[in-house]
Scaffold this motif. Structure first.
Motif, PDB file in Angstrom:
ATOM      1  N   ILE A 168       0.833  -1.204   0.000  1.00 38.05           N
ATOM      2  CA  ILE A 168       0.000   0.000   0.000  1.00 38.05           C
ATOM      3  C   ILE A 168       0.869   1.256   0.000  1.00 38.05           C
ATOM      4  O   ILE A 168       0.603   2.217  -0.733  1.00 38.05           O
ATOM      5  CB  ILE A 168      -0.962   0.009   1.215  1.00 38.05           C
ATOM      6  N   GLY A 169       1.907   1.230   0.805  1.00 39.15           N
ATOM      7  CA  GLY A 169       2.813   2.376   0.865  1.00 39.15           C
ATOM      8  C   GLY A 169       3.414   2.667  -0.500  1.00 39.15           C
ATOM      9  O   GLY A 169       3.474   3.818  -0.938  1.00 39.15           O
ATOM     10  N   VAL A 170       3.835   1.605  -1.172  1.00 37.68           N
ATOM     11  CA  VAL A 170       4.434   1.766  -2.498  1.00 37.68           C
ATOM     12  C   VAL A 170       3.408   2.336  -3.468  1.00 37.68           C
ATOM     13  O   VAL A 170       3.670   3.298  -4.187  1.00 37.68           O
ATOM     14  CB  VAL A 170       4.952   0.399  -3.005  1.00 37.68           C
ATOM     15  N   TYR A 171       2.208   1.754  -3.424  1.00 38.46           N
ATOM     16  CA  TYR A 171       1.154   2.220  -4.315  1.00 38.46           C
ATOM     17  C   TYR A 171       0.887   3.700  -4.085  1.00 38.46           C
ATOM     18  O   TYR A 171       0.827   4.503  -5.022  1.00 38.46           O
ATOM     19  CB  TYR A 171      -0.114   1.390  -4.085  1.00 38.46           C
ATOM     20  N   SER A 172       0.748   4.073  -2.810  1.00 39.42           N
ATOM     21  CA  SER A 172       0.431   5.458  -2.471  1.00 39.42           C
ATOM     22  C   SER A 172       1.507   6.405  -2.970  1.00 39.42           C
ATOM     23  O   SER A 172       1.220   7.530  -3.366  1.00 39.42           O
ATOM     24  CB  SER A 172       0.297   5.624  -0.962  1.00 39.42           C
ATOM     25  N   ALA A 173       2.749   5.959  -2.944  1.00 41.63           N
ATOM     26  CA  ALA A 173       3.848   6.831  -3.339  1.00 41.63           C
ATOM     27  C   ALA A 173       3.878   7.008  -4.849  1.00 41.63           C
ATOM     28  O   ALA A 173       3.973   8.126  -5.355  1.00 41.63           O
ATOM     29  CB  ALA A 173       5.165   6.274  -2.832  1.00 41.63           C
ATOM     30  N   ILE A 174       3.767   5.888  -5.571  1.00 42.54           N
ATOM     31  CA  ILE A 174       3.912   6.038  -7.027  1.00 42.54           C
ATOM     32  C   ILE A 174       2.648   6.572  -7.658  1.00 42.54           C
ATOM     33  O   ILE A 174       2.661   7.119  -8.735  1.00 42.54           O
ATOM     34  CB  ILE A 174       4.357   4.720  -7.710  1.00 42.54           C
ATOM     35  N   ARG A 175       1.528   6.427  -6.982  1.00 42.83           N
ATOM     36  CA  ARG A 175       0.293   7.038  -7.493  1.00 42.83           C
ATOM     37  C   ARG A 175      -0.105   8.168  -6.559  1.00 42.83           C
ATOM     38  O   ARG A 175      -1.229   8.252  -6.109  1.00 42.83           O
ATOM     39  CB  ARG A 175      -0.839   6.012  -7.540  1.00 42.83           C
ATOM     40  N   GLN A 176       0.848   9.020  -6.216  1.00 40.84           N
ATOM     41  CA  GLN A 176       0.582  10.094  -5.270  1.00 40.84           C
ATOM     42  C   GLN A 176      -0.577  10.963  -5.755  1.00 40.84           C
ATOM     43  O   GLN A 176      -0.664  11.285  -6.926  1.00 40.84           O
ATOM     44  CB  GLN A 176       1.837  10.961  -5.124  1.00 40.84           C
ATOM     45  N   TYR A 177      -1.469  11.317  -4.809  1.00 37.99           N
ATOM     46  CA  TYR A 177      -2.637  12.164  -5.063  1.00 37.99           C
ATOM     47  C   TYR A 177      -3.671  11.523  -5.968  1.00 37.99           C
ATOM     48  O   TYR A 177      -4.516  12.200  -6.530  1.00 37.99           O
ATOM     49  CB  TYR A 177      -2.218  13.534  -5.624  1.00 37.99           C
ATOM     50  N   SER A 178      -3.598  10.233  -6.158  1.00 39.46           N
ATOM     51  CA  SER A 178      -4.686   9.562  -6.875  1.00 39.46           C
ATOM     52  C   SER A 178      -5.796   9.276  -5.863  1.00 39.46           C
ATOM     53  O   SER A 178      -5.637   9.446  -4.657  1.00 39.46           O
ATOM     54  CB  SER A 178      -4.190   8.247  -7.478  1.00 39.46           C
ATOM     55  N   ILE A 179      -6.927   8.820  -6.385  1.00 40.20           N
ATOM     56  CA  ILE A 179      -8.043   8.528  -5.480  1.00 40.20           C
ATOM     57  C   ILE A 179      -7.642   7.445  -4.482  1.00 40.20           C
ATOM     58  O   ILE A 179      -7.888   7.544  -3.278  1.00 40.20           O
ATOM     59  CB  ILE A 179      -9.285   8.081  -6.289  1.00 40.20           C
ATOM     60  N   GLY A 180      -6.958   6.428  -5.002  1.00 44.94           N
ATOM     61  CA  GLY A 180      -6.502   5.334  -4.123  1.00 44.94           C
ATOM     62  C   GLY A 180      -5.622   5.871  -3.020  1.00 44.94           C
ATOM     63  O   GLY A 180      -5.771   5.507  -1.848  1.00 44.94           O
ATOM     64  N   ASP A 181      -4.705   6.761  -3.374  1.00 40.85           N
ATOM     65  CA  ASP A 181      -3.792   7.335  -2.378  1.00 40.85           C
ATOM     66  C   ASP A 181      -4.591   8.062  -1.309  1.00 40.85           C
ATOM     67  O   ASP A 181      -4.338   7.911  -0.116  1.00 40.85           O
ATOM     68  CB  ASP A 181      -2.819   8.293  -3.070  1.00 40.85           C
ATOM     69  N   TYR A 182      -5.598   8.823  -1.726  1.00 37.70           N
ATOM     70  CA  TYR A 182      -6.404   9.555  -0.746  1.00 37.70           C
ATOM     71  C   TYR A 182      -7.123   8.604   0.194  1.00 37.70           C
ATOM     72  O   TYR A 182      -7.175   8.807   1.404  1.00 37.70           O
ATOM     73  CB  TYR A 182      -7.421  10.464  -1.458  1.00 37.70           C
ATOM     74  N   ILE A 183      -7.680   7.559  -0.411  1.00 34.23           N
ATOM     75  CA  ILE A 183      -8.413   6.600   0.428  1.00 34.23           C
ATOM     76  C   ILE A 183      -7.469   5.995   1.481  1.00 34.23           C
ATOM     77  O   ILE A 183      -7.769   5.945   2.675  1.00 34.23           O
ATOM     78  CB  ILE A 183      -9.041   5.487  -0.432  1.00 34.23           C
ATOM     79  N   PHE A 184      -6.284   5.582   0.999  1.00 33.15           N
ATOM     80  CA  PHE A 184      -5.340   4.966   1.940  1.00 33.15           C
ATOM     81  C   PHE A 184      -4.824   5.977   2.965  1.00 33.15           C
ATOM     82  O   PHE A 184      -4.517   5.624   4.094  1.00 33.15           O
ATOM     83  CB  PHE A 184      -4.160   4.328   1.186  1.00 33.15           C
TER      84      PHE A 184
END
Lengths: 373, 683
Positions: A168-184
Motif C-alpha cells: 500500500i505504501g508503495v502504491y500510495s507513493a507512485i500514485r501520489q494524489y490519486s483517489i486510491g492514495d487519498y483513500i489509503f
C-alpha cells in the motif's frame, strides 16, 4: 550486465546511494559482507569488535534497567501484600495486622527493598526469575504457559502488517494524489489516531451481533480444552481476525505512511531518473532501487518488533481478553507482583536491546552508507 | 432467640419436603422408589445451643442397574463400573446432608460456565458455585445457622464450650476419611505453629487466650474459650471469619510438607524453589493454588490452563437430595479467567456464562436486560443485604496526635465542626435519598439512614428514619446555628476563620455504585454551602491514607448489618482501625491494641466498644439496640439508600434457583441457598 555500468552503484560517481552490485559473482552473502573495498576478513573483525562492544553496553544497560524497573515497581505505597490483603477484603474478608505480618513473612516481603532486589538479581543471573506472588508459581512457568499464543498472535500480526503496509505504501507513493492514495491516506491517519482498544470494542460487538463470534479470547469456551482438531481450528480462525486487525491496524497505518514518505523522497532522486533514462522498465526499476532504499526505516524498526512479539499489545490484549503475556504484565504491575513484573520487564528490555542490535546489523547489511560511515 | 425462627425453619423443611414428595408422585417411575425417613429433631432448650438433624436414608431397596447405584451421576456410574471408584454407599457418609431443592429433583449433567478476574483455581463466581465448606451453614433468612460439614453442634450453657459432631464416613475428594484428626492437625500444627502463625488470629482467642480444641472421639471434638463466646457459632462456624475458607485441612496429605511430621520438609521446599518449609506448606495447603490438595467442595479442579480452570464433580461429595441422589447435579465447571474485570460484563452480555453475580452491577441492568434474549439468560434481583449501599463518615479524629487522650488534644477547627452532631445531622438532612433511589436504582431500593437491614432482629423503623428526610431548610438552619456563615455570593459556607469550606477527600470504587451516588451527594452538600470535591483512587492508596488518618471524609458500603456479622467487630457503628471508614481510626487503634496505641476515646465512644464486647459475650439484643440508638442519635455514619437490588445472571437452562437471596459478604453470597442443588434442565 556489469555493476559499473549502473551509475548510482559506482563509487567513483560519488553517488550517495550506493546499491549492492547484483551480478552473480558479487552477490550479497549472509555469511559476511562483501564490498568492493575491504576484504571479508577485515569486515568481520570490525564487526566482531563492534558486536562485543555492543554486547557489553547491553549488559550494563540491562543492569541499570533492572534497578530502575525494580525500584519503580516498589515505589507506590504498600507492596504485593497490601494489594493481596485488599483483594481479600474486597471479597469481604477482614485481615488484621497479625495475619498481614505472618503473610508478609511467608512471602519474604519483610526484608528491605534492596535485600529483595539482590535476592532476585542473584537468582536471575542463574536463570531463575523468581516466584510470582500473584500466580504462586515460578515466573518462568507463568511466562512459559502464555508464550505460545503470544508469539503466534504477534508474529501473525507482524507478517500481516508488513504484507499489507509495504504494497500500500508503495502504491500510495507512485500514485501520489490519486483517489486510491487519498483513500489509503484517510485510512492511514484514522488507523494511527483512533485508539486501537476502541476499535477492538466496536469490532467485538459487531462480530458477536453479526457472526455470533463469542466475545473475547481466541477460542470459544467449549474449545479451550479440546484437542486441535478441525472444529477447534475453525473456531480459532474465527476469533483470530479481530486481534490481528486491531493489533495490526496502527502498525500498518504507520508503516504505510513511512513507506510512502521515504519512497516519495527516493523517486525524485537523480539515480532513478538515470535508470529511467537508460531505458529500464519502470516496474523492475522501482523494485530494484528506490523501494529497496525506502525499506531502510522499516529495517531499523524491525528490531522493536521483538519485544512486542514477546509481550504483545497490553491494552488491546486486556480488552480482547487474549491469553497472552500483556494482561499478565498489566496485572502484575497493578498488584505489585514485583518478581513477575520485574522479570517480564527485564525480558522485554533484553529483547529490545537484542532487537535494536538486529536492526543495526540488518541496516549494515542493507546499506553500505552506514557500513562505511 | 424466639420461636419464630424455629417455625420458619420447620416450615421451610416441610414445604420443601412436600414439594419433593409431590414431584415424586408426579413422575412415578415403574422402578422402585427409595424410602426416605427424614426426622428433624430440634431441641429448643435455649436456642442456638442444640440443633441436631438426623436423616436416615433406608438402603433396603437401593436402585441399581448392573450392580451400580443410579443415585449418582452417570459419569460416576461409569467410573464405578470400570472399577475406578468404590460404590456410592462407600463414598457417602452414614448420614449425608440432605438438601431440599428449591424447585424439583434435578437431572444430572451439564457444565456450568463462570468467569472471574482472579488468578487462582477458584475465584469470584466459581468460588460461589463450588463454595468452600464451612462447619455450619447460614440460614437463608440470615438469622441463624444450620448443619453443614458438622451434623450437629452443642453450645454449653455458659457459652464457653462448643461440642461439634462430625459425619462418620465422610471423605475428602481423594477418598481419604475426614475425621477429628484433621481438625486436630489444623489446631495443633497450623493454628498454634509459630512459624505458620506467629500470632493466633484474634478470632481464635476470645478473652485474649487461644481457644482450646480437644478430641473426644474420631468424630467429636470440643472447642473451649476463656470467656463466653456465643458469637463463635455464627461468625466463625457458619461464616468463615478467621478460617478463611480453610475450616478443614487434609492432614493425610499435608503432613508430608510439615516439618513436625517430615524432618525433610525444608529440603522439599528448597527443591520446589522456596526458602523455608512454611512457605511451601502455605502453597501446598492453599486450595486455590494447589490442584492436588484434597478438599470438600462440590467441584474439584482437574486441569489448569492460563485462561481456564476445568473442574469436575467431587465423587465423594457428601450431600444428597431427599431421594438420596448424590449432589451436585451438575457434572463440570469451567472457570474462565479474564484479564480484566470489565471483560466479565462483556462476556455476560455475550451469553458466555451460566452464572454471574460477583461482578454484575445494578448500573448495567438495562444492558443486561437488552441482551438477555440473545444471551439466553435471566436476571434475578437479590437484596443487597446492606444497611446502606453507600454511607459517609466524617473524621472525628482529624488532626489528632497519637498517644494523647482525646480530651487533651489540641483543638482543631475542622474536627470541631465534624464532631458537632448538628453538622452531621445537617449533612444527612441535605441528602435527597428519593432522588438517589430513582436515579440509580430505578426506585427499587429503600431510602433511609444507615442502620441494620429490616430482616434483622435488631431493626426498628425509627433507626432507619432518623434524620433521613430531605430537608435542606432544616439543614441550613442547623448549619447557621453552628455558626458556619455564608460567603458574599451565598455559594460557600465559611470555616470559623473565614476561609470557604472546601474539603477534599478520596474514594475507592467497588461493589456498590459509589461514584454515581457520591456525585449526587456532592451536589446536595454544595447546595447547603459545603464543598467536598473527591477523587477516585486505588484501594492500596486509600488504605494508606485512611490508616495515616489523612482522610477528612470516607465512604463505604454498609455491610455487616445483618444478624450474621452485625457487631462482630468495630466497623461502622463503633470506630474501626481499618480502611473502610475514617470515623475514628485512632480510637479504633486504641481499642484494637488494648489501649497501647491510638488515641484514648471519650466515654461516649468507649461505650460503643463496651456494648460491642458485651454483645459478643452474651448475644443479647439490649446491646445492639443501645448501639443502634446511638447511631440514630449521633449519625456516626450517614446513610443513603439500603436494601437495594443486586442483579444476578443465570442461564435460562438452570433450575432450582431462588429470587430470595442476599448478595452480601455477611451471607457469603450464595452460601445459604445451596448452589449444589442447581441443575441444568436437559432437552
Amino acid at each position: 550486465m556489469l555493476a559499473s555500468a549502473q551509475g548510482p552503484m559506482d563509487d567513483r560517481h560519488g553517488a550517495l546511494v550506493p546499491i549492492f552490485s547484483w551480478d552473480k559473482t558479487t552477490r550479497l552473502s549472509p555469511m559476511g559482507i562483501i564490498s568492493p573495498r575491504g576484504t571479508m576478513v577485515e569486515e568481520r573483525d570490525n564487526m566482531a569488535a563492534h558486536l562485543a562492544r555492543r554486547f557489553l553496553y547491553m549488559l550494563l544497560m540491562l543492569l541499570m534497567a533492572s534497578v530502575v524497573s525494580f525500584t519503580i515497581i516498589s515505589l507506590p505505597p504498600g507492596d504485593y501484600l497490601t494489594s493481596y490483603i485488599n483483594r481479600l477484603k474486597a471479597e469481604g474478608g477482614d485481615v488484621g495486622e497479625e495475619i498481614a505480618l505472618a503473610l508478609r513473612r511467608q512471602y519474604g516481603l519483610d526484608s528491605p527493598i534492596y535485600v529483595q532486589y539482590f535476592k532476585w538479581m542473584g537468582k536471575l543471573v542463574r536463570g531463575d526469575m523468581g516466584r510470582s506472588f500473584l500466580y504462586d508459581r515460578p515466573v518462568s512457568e507463568v511466562i512459559g504457559a502464555r508464550m505460545g499464543m503470544t508469539v503466534l498472535v504477534s508474529t501473525a500480526t507482524l507478517i500481516i502488517t508488513y504484507l499489507i503496509a509495504v504494497p500500500i505504501g508503495v502504491y500510495s507513493a507512485i500514485r501520489q494524489y490519486s483517489i486510491g492514495d487519498y483513500i489509503f491516506t484517510v485510512f492511514g491517519f484514522g488507523g494511527v489516531s483512533v485508539p486501537s482498544f476502541l476499535v477492538a470494542l466496536v469490532l467485538m460487538v459487531f462480530a458477536y451481533r453479526t457472526f455470533g463470534v463469542s466475545i473475547g479470547g481466541l477460542l470459544s469456551l467449549e474449545y479451550v480444552d479440546a484437542p486441535w482438531a478441525w472444529p477447534k481450528v475453525q473456531d480459532f480462525l474465527r476469533h483470530l481476525p479481530i486481534p490481528l486487525l486491531v493489533i495490526g491496524l496502527s502498525g500498518t497505518a504507520y508503516l504505510v505512511r513511512v513507506m510512502r514518505a521515504t519512497l516519495l523522497d527516493e523517486l525524485n532522486k537523480p539515480y532513478v531518473q538515470t535508470a529511467r533514462a537508460k531505458g529500464l522498465k519502470e516496474s523492475s526499476l522501482l523494485l530494484k532501487y528506490p523501494i529497496r532504499v525506502a525499506l531502510n526505516p522499516i529495517a531499523s524498526t524491525i528490531g522493536w518488533a521483538l519485544p512486542a512479539i514477546f509481550s504483545g499489545q497490553i491494552i488491546v490484549a486486556v480488552v480482547l481478553d487474549l491469553p497472552t503475556l500483556g494482561p499478565v504484565l498489566y496485572k502484575a504491575l497493578m498488584q505489585q507482583d514485583m518478581f513477575l513484573a520485574s522479570s517480564t520487564i527485564m525480558v522485554t528490555t533484553a529483547l529490545t536491546f537484542v532487537g535494536t542490535l538486529i536492526s543495526d546489523i540488518l541496516l549494515l547489511w542493507l546499506d553500505p552508507r552506514i557500513r562505511y560511515a | 432467640m424466639d420461636v419464630r425462627q424455629l417455625i420458619t425453619r420447620r416450615r421451610f423443611l416441610t414445604v420443601s419436603a412436600s414439594a419433593a414428595v409431590a414431584l415424586l408422585a408426579a413422575c412415578q417411575q415403574p422402578t422402585v422408589v427409595e424410602k426416605i425417613v427424614t426426622e428433624t429433631v430440634e431441641v429448643a432448650k435455649e436456642v442456638e445451643k442444640i440443633v441436631k438433624e438426623t436423616v436416615v436414608v433406608e438402603k433396603e431397596k437401593v436402585v441399581e442397574v448392573a450392580g451400580v447405584s443410579t443415585r449418582q451421576a452417570p459419569m460416576l456410574q461409569e467410573r464405578v463400573k470400570a472399577g475406578e471408584l468404590p460404590p456410592l454407599e462407600e463414598r457417602l457418609p452414614l448420614e449425608p446432608l440432605v438438601v431440599h431443592p428449591y424447585g424439583e429433583i434435578g437431572e444430572y449433567g451439564g457444565t456450568i460456565r463462570v468467569g472471574s478476574d482472579g488468578t487462582g483455581l477458584y475465584g469470584g463466581d466459581s468460588d460461589l458455585y463450588a463454595q468452600p465448606q464451612n462447619m455450619l451453614r447460614i440460614k437463608p433468612d440470615l438469622t441463624g445457622a444450620v448443619p453443614n460439614v458438622l451434623k450437629a453442634w452443642e453450645m454449653s450453657d455458659d457459652f464457653t464450650e462448643i461440642t461439634c459432631f462430625m459425619r462418620e464416613g465422610m471423605k475428602w475428594s481423594d477418598g481419604e476419611p475426614l475425621t477429628v484428626d484433621d481438625v486436630m492437625f489444623w489446631y495443633e500444627d497450623i493454628l498454634l505453629n509459630e512459624e505458620l502463625n506467629p500470632v493466633v488470629p484474634q478470632w481464635f482467642r476470645p478473652g485474649g487466650e487461644p481457644m482450646l480444641c480437644e478430641k473426644l472421639d474420631d468424630y467429636t471434638f470440643k472447642l473451649k474459650f476463656a470467656i463466653p463466646t456465643p458469637s463463635f457459632v455464627m461468625i466463625n462456624m457458619a461464616h468463615k471469619y478467621g478460617f478463611w475458607s480453610r475450616t478443614f485441612e487434609p492432614a493425610h496429605y499435608l503432613k508430608q510438607y510439615h516439618i513436625k511430621h517430615n524432618p525433610e520438609a525444608d529440603d522439599l521446599a528448597k527443591d520446589a524453589g522456596f526458602d523455608f518449609w512454611h512457605q511451601y506448606f502455605g502453597n501446598r495447603s492453599d486450595p486455590n493454588q494447589n490442584i492436588d490438595r484434597p478438599n470438600l467442595r462440590a467441584m474439584i479442579p482437574v486441569k489448569d490452563t492460563p485462561e481456564m480452570v476445568f473442574l469436575e464433580r467431587n465423587p465423594y461429595f457428601w450431600m444428597v437430595d431427599p431421594e438420596g441422589n448424590q449432589l451436585p447435579y451438575i457434572d463440570k465447571m469451567v472457570h474462565n479467567r479474564v484479564g480484566d474485570r470489565s471483560m466479565l460484563d462483556a462476556k455476560v452480555v455475550g451469553g458466555q456464562y451460566d452464572f454471574c453475580g460477583f461482578n454484575t452491577s445494578i448500573e448495567n441492568y438495562s444492558t443486561y436486560a437488552d441482551a438477555a434474549e440473545q444471551g439466553n439468560y435471566q436476571i434475578l434481583l437479590w437484596k443487597s443485604g446492606k444497611g446502606s449501599d453507600v454511607m459517609y463518615q466524617f473524621n472525628l479524629n482529624w488532626n489528632m496526635e497519637e498517644g494523647v487522650p482525646t480530651s487533651e488534644q489540641k483543638p482543631d477547627m475542622w474536627r470541631e465542626v465534624f464532631s458537632d452532631v448538628r453538622f452531621r445531622r445537617a449533612m444527612s438532612l441535605a441528602i435527597n435519598r428519593d432522588e438517589i433511589n430513582e436515579v440509580i436504582y430505578f426506585g427499587h431500593a429503600t431510602p433511609g439512614q444507615m442502620t441494620v437491614i429490616p430482616a434483622s432482629q435488631s431493626f426498628k423503623p425509627e433507626y432507619a428514619e432518623a434524620w433521613a428526610d430531605y430537608d435542606p431548610d432544616q439543614a441550613n438552619a442547623l448549619l447557621d446555628e453552628i455558626g458556619l456563615k455564608w460567603d458574599e455570593d451565598h455559594k460557600h459556607r465559611l470555616w470559623p476563620d473565614g476561609t470557604p469550606i472546601k474539603i477534599a477527600w478520596d474514594i475507592y470504587e467497588s461493589e456498590t455504585p459509589k461514584a454515581p451516588i457520591t456525585e449526587l451527594v456532592v451536589e446536595y452538600w454544595m447546595n447547603v454551602g459545603i464543598e467536598v470535591p473527591y477523587k477516585s483512587i486505588t484501594r492500596d492508596l486509600l488504605t494508606q491514607k485512611i490508616l495515616a488518618n489523612e482522610e477528612p471524609i470516607s465512604l463505604w458500603h454498609g455491610d455487616e448489618t445483618t444478624d450474621v456479622l452485625f457487631m462482630s467487630r468495630p466497623k461502622f457503628f463503633a470506630p474501626i482501625d481499618g480502611d473502610e471508614g475514617c470515623f475514628g481510626v485512632l480510637w479504633g487503634r486504641w481499642y484494637n491494641t488494648q489501649g497501647e496505641g491510638g488515641v484514648e476515646p471519650p466515654q461516649e465512644i468507649k461505650d460503643l466498644y463496651d456494648w460491642l464486647d458485651k454483645y459478643l459475650e452474651t448475644r443479647e439484643l439490649e446491646w445492639t439496640h443501645k448501639t443502634l440508638e446511638s447511631q440514630a442519635e449521633n449519625i456516626w455514619s450517614i446513610g443513603t439508600v439500603g436494601n437495594a437490588p443486586h442483579p444476578l445472571i443465570f442461564s435460562n437452562d438452570l433450575g432450582n434457583l431462588t429470587e430470595d437471596g442476599y448478595w452480601v459478604w455477611d451471607s457469603l453470597w450464595t452460601w445459604p441457598v445451596f448452589p449444589e442443588q442447581w441443575y441444568f434442565k436437559q432437552g
